[in-house]
Design a protein around this motif. Structure first.
Motif: not given
Length: 139
Positions: A72-98
């Motif tokens: 049985s599966t479920s997945s995100n049903s809409s686009v998820i948008t983070f930002g826009p950032m107001t500064a450069d990210m100093s460390v990249p994003a590697t994972h996502v948590a619910m």
């Protein structure tokens, strides 16, 4: 991308389907948090390695109904948008948590995914997760 439940998420699933306990008594919203590294399965919100770049915030996530199939599966049903950032990210994003909290450190981490590729936004750029990209699965 497939992910894995945290220990809290796994416990809540098993307690519910065995009729032993109902962790939450009503429906609730879940949010996605971007992380800068992997985290242990028992990570709490207070020690989540979360992005801290100005302009970033956790985002409400909507998921499709679970399928009547194995797995049985479920997945995100809409686009998820983070930002826009107001500064450069100093460390990249590697994972996502619910998580169960929009802000702060009180709440639960339910599920964790590793991004297919690391993401590092610059000032003025937003990061997006496409529809159907985050999948939850239960055999």
């Amino acid at each position: 991308m497939p992910g894995n439940p945290s220990v809290v998420g796994a416990q809540a699933q098993l307690d519910y389907i065995t009729g032993r306990a109902l962790r939450w008594t009503t429906t609730f919203s879940v949010y996605l948090a971007l992380m800068t590294s992997s985290a242990p399965d028992n990570v709490g919100l207070s020690s989540l390695p979360e992005v801290t770049t100005p302009g970033y915030s956790r985002q409400l996530a909507l998921f499709s109904p679970a399928t009547l199939s194995r797995p049985s599966t479920s997945s995100n049903s809409s686009v998820i948008t983070f930002g826009p950032m107001t500064a450069d990210m100093s460390v990249p994003a590697t994972h996502v948590a619910m998580v169960t909290a929009q802000v702060g450190t009180v709440g639960d981490v339910l599920y964790i995914w590793q991004l297919d590729t690391t993401q590092q936004a610059v000032n003025g750029q937003a990061l997006q997760i496409a529809i159907g990209k985050l999948t939850l699965s239960q055999n």
